[in-house]
Design an enzyme around this catalytic site. Structure first.
Site, PDB file in Angstrom:
ATOM      1  N   SER A 142     -48.947  52.206  -3.182  1.00  0.00           N
ATOM      2  CA  SER A 142     -49.630  51.565  -2.040  1.00  0.00           C
ATOM      3  C   SER A 142     -51.125  51.562  -2.322  1.00  0.00           C
ATOM      4  O   SER A 142     -51.622  52.424  -3.070  1.00  0.00           O
ATOM      5  CB  SER A 142     -49.365  52.375  -0.768  1.00  0.00           C
ATOM      6  OG  SER A 142     -50.233  51.983   0.272  1.00  0.00           O
ATOM      7  N   TYR A 155     -49.640  60.662   3.495  1.00  0.00           N
ATOM      8  CA  TYR A 155     -49.121  59.405   2.918  1.00  0.00           C
ATOM      9  C   TYR A 155     -49.959  59.035   1.694  1.00  0.00           C
ATOM     10  O   TYR A 155     -49.426  58.742   0.617  1.00  0.00           O
ATOM     11  CB  TYR A 155     -49.160  58.286   3.971  1.00  0.00           C
ATOM     12  CG  TYR A 155     -48.589  56.970   3.470  1.00  0.00           C
ATOM     13  CD1 TYR A 155     -47.219  56.811   3.279  1.00  0.00           C
ATOM     14  CD2 TYR A 155     -49.415  55.881   3.192  1.00  0.00           C
ATOM     15  CE1 TYR A 155     -46.687  55.610   2.821  1.00  0.00           C
ATOM     16  CE2 TYR A 155     -48.902  54.679   2.738  1.00  0.00           C
ATOM     17  CZ  TYR A 155     -47.541  54.541   2.552  1.00  0.00           C
ATOM     18  OH  TYR A 155     -47.018  53.348   2.092  1.00  0.00           O
TER      19      TYR A 155
HETATM   20  N1  LIG Z   1     -44.490  47.598   4.211  1.00  0.00           N
HETATM   21  C1  LIG Z   1     -45.751  47.780   3.830  1.00  0.00           C
HETATM   22  O1  LIG Z   1     -46.692  47.257   4.463  1.00  0.00           O
HETATM   23  C2  LIG Z   1     -46.065  48.621   2.608  1.00  0.00           C
HETATM   24  C3  LIG Z   1     -47.379  48.624   2.123  1.00  0.00           C
HETATM   25  C4  LIG Z   1     -47.688  49.396   1.000  1.00  0.00           C
HETATM   26  C5  LIG Z   1     -46.697  50.153   0.392  1.00  0.00           C
HETATM   27  N2  LIG Z   1     -45.432  50.139   0.888  1.00  0.00           N
HETATM   28  C6  LIG Z   1     -44.440  50.977   0.214  1.00  0.00           C
HETATM   29  O2  LIG Z   1     -43.348  50.169  -0.174  1.00  0.00           O
HETATM   30  C7  LIG Z   1     -42.144  50.923  -0.120  1.00  0.00           C
HETATM   31  C8  LIG Z   1     -41.099  50.160   0.672  1.00  0.00           C
HETATM   32  O3  LIG Z   1     -41.613  49.859   1.950  1.00  0.00           O
HETATM   33  P1  LIG Z   1     -40.812  48.973   3.005  1.00  0.00           P
HETATM   34  O4  LIG Z   1     -41.810  48.233   3.792  1.00  0.00           O
HETATM   35  O5  LIG Z   1     -39.705  48.249   2.339  1.00  0.00           O
HETATM   36  O6  LIG Z   1     -40.222  50.149   3.917  1.00  0.00           O
HETATM   37  P2  LIG Z   1     -38.822  50.264   4.669  1.00  0.00           P
HETATM   38  O7  LIG Z   1     -38.942  51.350   5.664  1.00  0.00           O
HETATM   39  O8  LIG Z   1     -38.364  48.922   5.138  1.00  0.00           O
HETATM   40  O9  LIG Z   1     -37.865  50.715   3.481  1.00  0.00           O
HETATM   41  C9  LIG Z   1     -37.809  52.026   3.006  1.00  0.00           C
HETATM   42  C10 LIG Z   1     -36.338  52.343   2.796  1.00  0.00           C
HETATM   43  O10 LIG Z   1     -36.235  53.675   2.289  1.00  0.00           O
HETATM   44  C11 LIG Z   1     -35.123  54.301   2.898  1.00  0.00           C
HETATM   45  N3  LIG Z   1     -35.292  55.736   2.874  1.00  0.00           N
HETATM   46  C12 LIG Z   1     -36.210  56.473   3.548  1.00  0.00           C
HETATM   47  N4  LIG Z   1     -36.065  57.773   3.247  1.00  0.00           N
HETATM   48  C13 LIG Z   1     -35.024  57.864   2.366  1.00  0.00           C
HETATM   49  C14 LIG Z   1     -34.397  58.932   1.687  1.00  0.00           C
HETATM   50  N5  LIG Z   1     -34.800  60.203   1.864  1.00  0.00           N
HETATM   51  N6  LIG Z   1     -33.373  58.649   0.848  1.00  0.00           N
HETATM   52  C15 LIG Z   1     -32.943  57.383   0.662  1.00  0.00           C
HETATM   53  N7  LIG Z   1     -33.514  56.315   1.283  1.00  0.00           N
HETATM   54  C16 LIG Z   1     -34.533  56.560   2.117  1.00  0.00           C
HETATM   55  C17 LIG Z   1     -35.096  53.744   4.313  1.00  0.00           C
HETATM   56  O11 LIG Z   1     -33.825  53.875   4.910  1.00  0.00           O
HETATM   57  C18 LIG Z   1     -35.520  52.297   4.079  1.00  0.00           C
HETATM   58  O12 LIG Z   1     -34.401  51.438   3.921  1.00  0.00           O
HETATM   59  C19 LIG Z   1     -42.512  52.277   0.481  1.00  0.00           C
HETATM   60  O13 LIG Z   1     -42.643  53.220  -0.544  1.00  0.00           O
HETATM   61  C20 LIG Z   1     -43.856  52.026   1.130  1.00  0.00           C
HETATM   62  O14 LIG Z   1     -44.654  53.191   1.171  1.00  0.00           O
HETATM   63  C21 LIG Z   1     -45.090  49.393   1.982  1.00  0.00           C
END
Ligand SMILES: NC(=O)c1ccc[n+]([C@@H]2O[C@H](COP(=O)([O-])OP(=O)(O)OC[C@H]3O[C@@H](n4cnc5c(N)ncnc54)[C@H](O)[C@@H]3O)[C@@H](O)[C@H]2O)c1
Length: 263
Positions: A142, A155
């Protein structure tokens, strides 16, 4: 166009906003998929979408912070499909607000284990298979790993750790033909963003609409990134078109981190 036929690709967090977009993109490119996530019902829906796109899919609803389950998952994937070629870690949680004084040790431990230790464990137990023929690791970090936001300490700490883990993987695994890179998105139009907006709206006493507008207007491109744009980059970075790219971090944030505050 990248071709992933006969490539076995693990994707964690596979039914999340970004994970599912990556899974569907790799399915369309011919990959054989091994998908995992905590949420079994949603995971099965993602599996169905990928199968409709023509992919062979193995899936398991596991907690990727649990060493026993991760070891079993990687072993089963290799046994089922013969090997593992790529590992893409997308799991992440963002609901962990607090400064150094407020944050509880349990929230610190949980966030570190889900956001950072899980990527270490997935690599630890998939590398023995990936190294047989070479391949790629991709960690979704991120922009919060590059600069920090108020009261969102742990985070950022985990995402900075993920960037460091990526560099070590690149250095240590190059001898086996394994590349490791990171992608650092700014805000992505995915469910996690909605949760982060709710959290920030509460913290700064704004409505959700106000909070969306505050965030969106900070981006030079005036928009967030789509999950499909992250998936496009993932498809390229893990492919044979990127064979000398390793140890790198690719920021995809509409220019957010290029911008200094207004004069
Ligand atoms: N969405 C954003 O704006 C954004 C921005 C920067 C970085 N990110 C990063 O991108 C990645 C994905 O984000 P996203 O938006 O798809 O989030 P999301 O919450 O939609 O997806 C994350 C997934 O991880 C799963 N998960 C959580 N804990 C778990 C565990 N212990 N074991 C197995 N599965 C688990 C959840 O069930 C979920 O399906 C993350 O690492 C997030 O930090 C997201």
């Amino acid at each position: 166009m990248e071709n992933y036929e006969n490539k076995v690709v693990i994707i964690t967090g596979a039914c999340g906003g970004i994970g599912e977009a990556i899974a569907e993109k790799f399915a369309a490119a011919g990959a054989t998929l091994a998908l995992c996530d905590l949420r079994q019902g949603e995971l099965l829906q993602t599996v169905e979408k990928c199968q409709q796109a023509g992919a062979t899919v193995y899936s398991d609803a596991i907690d990727v912070a649990d060493e026993v389950l991760v070891r079993r998952f990687c072993g089963t994937v290799a046994e089922t499909f013969g090997t593992i070629d790529c590992l893409i870690n997308t799991v992440g949680i963002v609901d962990c607000p607090g400064d150094v004084e407020e944050l509880s040790l349990s929230m610190w431990d949980k966030t570190v284990s889900v956001n950072l230790t899980s990527a270490f464990l997935m690599a630890k137990y998939s590398v023995p298979y990936i190294k047989r023929q070479g391949g790629a690791i991709l960690n979704i970090a991120s922009v919060s790993g590059l600069a920090n936001q108020k009261e969102a300490m742990v985070y950022s700490v985990t995402k900075a750790g993920l960037l460091s883990l990526t560099r070590s993987e690149a250095i240590d695994l190059a001898q086996y033909g394994i590349r490791a890179n990171a992608v650092s998105p700014g805000s992505v139009e995915a469910p996690l963003l909605a949760a982060a907006v709710d959290q920030a709206a509460q913290l700064f006493n704004r409505t959700k609409d106000e909070q969306w507008e505050v965030w969106r207007s900070q981006y030079p491109t005036q928009r967030f990134t789509s999950p499909q744009e992250i998936a496009e980059l993932a498809l390229f970075l893990c492919s044979e078109r990127a064979t000398n790219i390793t140890g790198a971090n690719f920021v995809i944030d509409g220019g957010l981190t290029a911008l200094l505050p207004e004069r």
